[in-house]
Design an enzyme around this catalytic site. Structure first.
Site, PDB file in Angstrom:
ATOM      1  N   PHE A 343      45.881  41.530   5.342  1.00  0.00           N
ATOM      2  CA  PHE A 343      47.283  41.558   5.726  1.00  0.00           C
ATOM      3  C   PHE A 343      47.527  40.235   6.350  1.00  0.00           C
ATOM      4  CE2 PHE A 343      44.618  42.261   9.588  1.00  0.00           C
ATOM      5  CZ  PHE A 343      45.694  41.880  10.664  1.00  0.00           C
ATOM      6  N   LYS A 344      46.524  39.521   6.642  1.00  0.00           N
ATOM      7  CA  LYS A 344      46.919  38.128   7.321  1.00  0.00           C
ATOM      8  C   LYS A 344      47.493  37.182   6.242  1.00  0.00           C
ATOM      9  CE  LYS A 344      44.399  39.231  10.605  1.00  0.00           C
ATOM     10  NZ  LYS A 344      42.954  38.670  11.059  1.00  0.00           N
ATOM     11  N   ASP A 345      47.552  37.565   4.916  1.00  0.00           N
ATOM     12  CA  ASP A 345      48.187  36.677   4.056  1.00  0.00           C
ATOM     13  C   ASP A 345      49.756  36.757   4.106  1.00  0.00           C
ATOM     14  OD1 ASP A 345      46.193  35.774   2.335  1.00  0.00           O
ATOM     15  OD2 ASP A 345      45.923  37.615   1.399  1.00  0.00           O
ATOM     16  N   THR A 375      41.298  36.214   8.875  1.00  0.00           N
ATOM     17  CA  THR A 375      42.069  34.963   9.165  1.00  0.00           C
ATOM     18  C   THR A 375      41.571  33.745   8.695  1.00  0.00           C
ATOM     19  OG1 THR A 375      42.927  36.231  11.240  1.00  0.00           O
ATOM     20  CG2 THR A 375      43.059  33.591  10.901  1.00  0.00           C
TER      21      THR A 375
END
Length: 739
Positions: A343-345, A375
Site C-alpha cells: 500500500f505504500k506505493d 516503505t
C-alpha cells in the site's frame, strides 16, 4: 420572529481601476447591510482580472456567468453571443454548419484572439479550450474556473435542450465520447475547479464560483502548524506557520511535532461525493488533492500531470486500488498493485513528484526514511522515477531493522537501490530507527553543518511527512465510492473499515476521509502481538513500560511507537498543541501517558481495536485459501481475524489488504501447510506460483529480486552518531560532484 429585509434601491457602481462601491438605500438593519457588504467584498478580488467560466456545453456557463456578474456588478460577456456572433454576423449554429467542426474551432479561436476585456465575467463556449493560442490569450488576464459537471448530467441537459450536435461530433461519434475527449483540454487550462453536482441551482453554482475565487485569491489562508504548536494571544511562535510546500519539504516540524492543516480538513458535500461515483481513480485523486493543495502551492494543471504520472502506467491494475468481494459482508481493498507490492506505493508513487516540485530549484535534498519493511522499497522506487535533473539533486537513504523485516522485503529493498537511493540495515528494531531519524531532524547543529558544508538539507518520506499521508485519504474515499458504483450500497449507507495498523498512518487517512464526509461508521484498528494500540484505544493508557517489541510474520506493523497517533490526538483535542506536547513528552520521558476521560470518549466514537496472535494469523490465511482460493498476506490476515471478532455484520466492512502475499513467502508456505524449504526468496516465489494462486505472484517483485542478486547493502550499529556518519558519506558521494 423572522424578518424579510427589503432594499428599496440597490446599485453597484464600478470606478476606473475596478474599485467597487456598494450603495444601499434605506436598509432596515445595519447588521444585514454589513452582511451584504461582506458578501459583495469579492469585488476587490476581481480587480482588473476577469473571471472566466469554462466547461462543457450544457454546464450552465452563461446562466451562472450572469448571476456572478450581477452579484459582483461586473460586465458579463458571453463568448457565443457577444463575441462570435457579433464578429461573424451569423449564429454559432449557422457557422458550424457552414465551415464544419475543425475549421470552426480555428475561426472561433481567431475571433477570441482579437477580443480583450478586464474586470468582467466571461462565459466561454464549450469548444474554446480546444484552441491553445486563444486560451493562452484569455488566461493572461483571467482566473479560469472549470464548471465540472458529471457527464451523465450534461447528456441529460443537452437532450432536454434538444441539442443534437456539438462541435467535433461527426457521424458515428457519441456525445459521451466527445465530452470525454474534451476533458483533456479543460484540465489543461483551469485555475480552479467547481464541482457542480446534480440538483444544484444556477444560483448555488454561482455562490460556489465566488467561494472558489475567494480561495484562489487568498493563498495565505491555507497554512500548516505543528501538532505541538502552542497558540498565544501575545505572539505567535516565530516561523511556526508553514505553507504546504514548506511542510512537504521540511517533513517534520522543528519542535518535533507533525504538520497538520491549521484550519482543519476540507470537506465535500454529499452531492459532491456522489458526483465522483462515476469517476476514475485518477480523476478522484486529483479532485481530492485540489481541496488539500492550494493552487499557489501547486497549480491544478501541474497537479494533474503529477497524478497521471504517479497512477498512469506504474500499477498492474488499471483501477489502481480495486475492491474485491471476499465473503459475507467483507470486501478487500487491494492496495498491492503498485511496483513494490504494498500500500505504500499508493503514496510513494505520488509523493516524490510533489516533493520535487516543492523544493527550491537550486538546493540538494537528502530524504531520510525509517522503514519496518514496505516503505523502504516503495520510497526507493518512487524517487528513482523522478526526472534525471531531479535525481541529481534529490537522494534517499532508507534505514531498516537488519533482522526485523522478511527476507524478501530485505532483498526487495536492496534490489530497489538506484543511483540516488541506498538501503542501510540497522542492528536494532524499527522504533529505534524512527526515533533516531527524528533526533537527527531536530539536531539543528547537525542539519546546519550539512547545509553549510555540503549545501544539502534533510527531509523525510515516512508518513510523518504530510505529502506521504495525504494520498492515502484518496483510496479510502475511492473504496466507498466503488461500493456505491457497484450498487452494493447507496451513498449515505454506513460502512466499517478494518486496517492492520502499526504507525497509525493508514487508519488516520481513513479517519480523515470520514471527517471529509465519507460515511465510515467505525475504523477497526487491527494489531498483531505488538498490541499497544489495542490497549490504548480500549483504555486511554499508552504504556510502553515493560513492553518488548515482538518479531512477527507481519513485520510492517511490528511497531510500538505510532507516530501518526499524534495527529489524531491533535484533531480530537481541537488543536490543543500544549496538551499534545505534554502527552508525548510524558511518553518520551516516562514511557506512558493517560488520556483524560472526555478525549478517550472522543477517540472511541470513531475507533475500536483488537489484536491477533501469530497462530490465528496463519490459521486465517489457510482458512480463506481453503474456502475461496484467495491468499491473504500476513497483515491482511491480522485484519481479517480482528474484523471477524469485532464487526457486527450490520453493514459492509472493507479490509485493507496492505501488501501482496509474495513478500512473505515463508510465512505463507507455513500457513498453507506446504513444507518450507531453505531456499532463496526467488525459489520460494516460484514455488508459490506453481499453485496457481489468486491473485497471481507479483511479477514486479520477481523482477526486483533478480536485481538483488547483483547488489549489496550497508549495515550499521544502533547508534545515532554512526547513522549520521553514513548520511554524510552518502552526501559526499551523491552531491559533492556538484560543488
Amino acid at each position: 420572529m423572522f424578518h424579510v429585509v427589503r432594499y428599496q434601491y440597490l446599485k453597484l457602481t464600478q470606478n476606473i481601476g475596478s474599485s467597487v462601491h456598494l450603495k444601499l438605500i434605506f436598509p432596515r438593519t445595519l447588521a444585514f447591510a454589513q452582511l451584504w457588504k461582506s458578501q459583495l467584498s469579492t469585488l476587490s478580488l476581481v480587480g482588473d482580472q476577469n473571471i472566466v467560466l469554462m466547461g462543457p456545453p450544457g454546464a450552465g456557463k452563461t446562466t451562472v456567468g450572469r448571476i456572478v456578474g450581477h452579484k459582483l456588478g461586473c460586465r458579463v460577456i458571453d463568448v457565443d453571443d457577444d463575441v462570435l456572433e457579433t464578429t461573424w454576423n451569423m449564429s454559432v449554429t449557422e457557422k458550424l454548419q457552414d465551415v464544419g467542426s475543425r475549421q470552426f474551432i480555428e475561426e472561433e479561436g481567431k475571433a477570441l484572439l482579437k477580443f480583450s476585456a478586464s474586470g468582467s465575467v466571461i462565459s466561454l463556449s464549450g469548444s474554446n479550450p480546444m484552441h491553445a493560442a486563444s486560451m493562452q490569450h484569455v488566461k493572461k488576464n483571467g482566473i479560469v474556473v472549470y464548471l465540472d459537471v458529471p457527464t451523465r448530467d450534461i447528456i441529460d441537459r443537452l437532450e432536454l435542450m434538444k441539442v443534437d450536435r456539438i462541435v467535433g461530433q461527426d457521424s458515428g461519434i457519441s456525445v459521451r465520447d466527445i465530452l470525454q475527449f474534451r476533458k483533456q483540454f479543460y484540465k489543461k487550462w483551469y485555475d480552479i475547479r467547481v464541482l457542480c453536482e446534480g440538483g444544484l441551482t444556477a444560483e448555488a453554482v454561482a455562490d460556489k464560483v465566488l467561494d472558489a475565487v475567494k480561495r484562489y485569491q487568498d493563498s495565505e489562508s491555507e497554512t500548516f502548524i505543528s501538532t505541538r504548536h502552542i497558540r498565544s494571544e501575545m505572539c505567535e511562535q516565530k516561523g511556526s506557520v508553514k505553507y504546504f510546500t514548506e511542510a512537504v519539504v521540511e517533513g517534520l516540524a522543528s519542535d518535533g511535532g507533525l504538520f497538520v492543516p491549521e484550519k482543519g480538513l476540507p470537506t465535500f458535500s454529499v452531492g459532491e461525493w456522489q458526483s465522483l461515483v462515476e469517476a476514475t481513480y485518477i480523476e478522484r485523486a486529483q479532485i481530492i488533492l485540489e481541496r488539500f493543495i492550494h493552487p499557489a502551492d501547486i497549480p491544478a494543471f501541474k497537479l494533474g500531470e503529477i497524478v497521471e504520472i504517479a497512477y498512469g502506467e506504474n500499477f498492474t491494475c488499471s483501477k489502481i486500488a480495486p475492491l474485491r468481494y471476499l465473503t459475507g459482508n467483507q470486501f478487500l481493498l487491494e492496495l498491492f498493485h503498485g511496483p513494490t507490492a504494498s500500500f505504500k506505493d499508493l503514496a510513494l508513487q505520488l509523493m516524490p513528484h510533489l516533493f520535487a516540485y516543492c523544493i527550491p530549484k537550486r538546493c540538494n535534498y537528502l530524504v531520510l526514511v525509517a522503514t519496518s519493511g514496505d516503505t523502504g522499497s516503495a520510497v526507493l522506487d518512487g524517487f528513482s522515477r523522478l526526472s534525471d535533473t531531479d535525481k541529481q539533486r534529490i537522494a534517499v537513504v532508507t534505514f531498516f531493522p537488519e533482522d526485523g523485516v522478511s527476507q524478501i522485503q530485505k532483498s526487495q529493498m536492496i534490489g530497489c537501490q538506484r543511483e540516488n537511493g541506498w538501503s542501510v540495515g540497522v542492528k536494532s528494531d524499527f522504533d529505534f530507527c524512527q526515533t533516531a531519524i527524528k533526533k537527527i531532524f531536530t539536531n539543528s547543529d547537525y542539519s546546519g553543518f550539512l547545509t553549510v558544508e555540503y549545501g544539502t538539507a534533510l527531509s523525510a518520506a515516512n508518513s510523518i511527512n504530510w505529502a506521504r499521508l495525504l494520498p492515502q485519504v484518496i483510496y479510502h474515499a475511492s473504496a466507498y465510492l466503488d461500493l456505491v458504483h457497484q450498487d452494493i450500497i447507496t451513498f449515505g449507507s454506513p460502512i466499517d473499515v478494518c486496517i492492520p495498523t502499526g504507525n497509525f498512518g493508514n487508519i488516520l487517512a481513513a479517519l480523515y476521509a470520514k471527517r471529509m464526509g465519507i460515511p465510515i461508521r467505525k475504523c477497526i484498528c487491527a494489531s498483531n502481538e505488538n498490541n499497544v494500540l489495542t490497549d490504548f484505544i480500549r483504555t486511554g493508557l499508552y504504556d510502553l513500560r515493560g513492553r518488548r517489541l515482538m518479531q512477527t510474520s507481519s513485520p510492517a506493523i511490528d511497531i510500538l511507537k505510532s507516530s501518526n497517533l499524534e495527529r489524531h490526538l491533535h484533531l480530537i483535542a481541537s488543536g490543543d498543541g500544549q496538551l499534545v506536547t505534554q502527552l508525548f513528552n510524558e511518553l518520551e520521558k516516562q514511557c506512558h501517558f493517560q488520556l483524560q476521560k472526555d478525549l478517550l470518549e472522543k477517540l472511541q466514537q470513531d475507533l475500536v481495536a483488537g489484536w491477533c496472535s501469530e497462530e490465528d494469523c496463519l490459521a486465517a490465511i489457510h482458512s480463506v485459501y481453503s474456502t475461496t482460493g484467495y491468499i491473504l498476506d500476513t497483515h491482511t490476515a491480522v485484519a481479517k481475524v480482528v474484523a471477524d471478532r469485532l464487526q457486527d455484520r450490520t453493514c459492509p466492512v472493507i479490509i485493507s489488504s496492505t501488501a501482496h502475499y509474495s513478500k512473505f513467502a515463508p510465512a505463507i508456505l507455513r500457513a498453507l501447510r506446504i513444507a518450507e524449504i531453505k531456499q532463496n526468496p526467488l525459489s520460494q516465489l516460484h514455488l508459490l506460483s506453481s499453485y496457481s494462486p489468486l491473485p497471481p505472484v507479483h511479477r514486479g517483485l520477481l523482477e526486483t529480486l533478480k536485481e538483488n542478486e547483483k547488489q549489496k547493502h550497508q549495515i550499521c550499529a544502533a547508534d545515532v552518531n554512526v547513522m549520521m556518519a553514513h548520511i554524510e558519506t552518502v552526501i559526499q558521494n551523491q552531491f559533492m560532484k556538484v560543488f
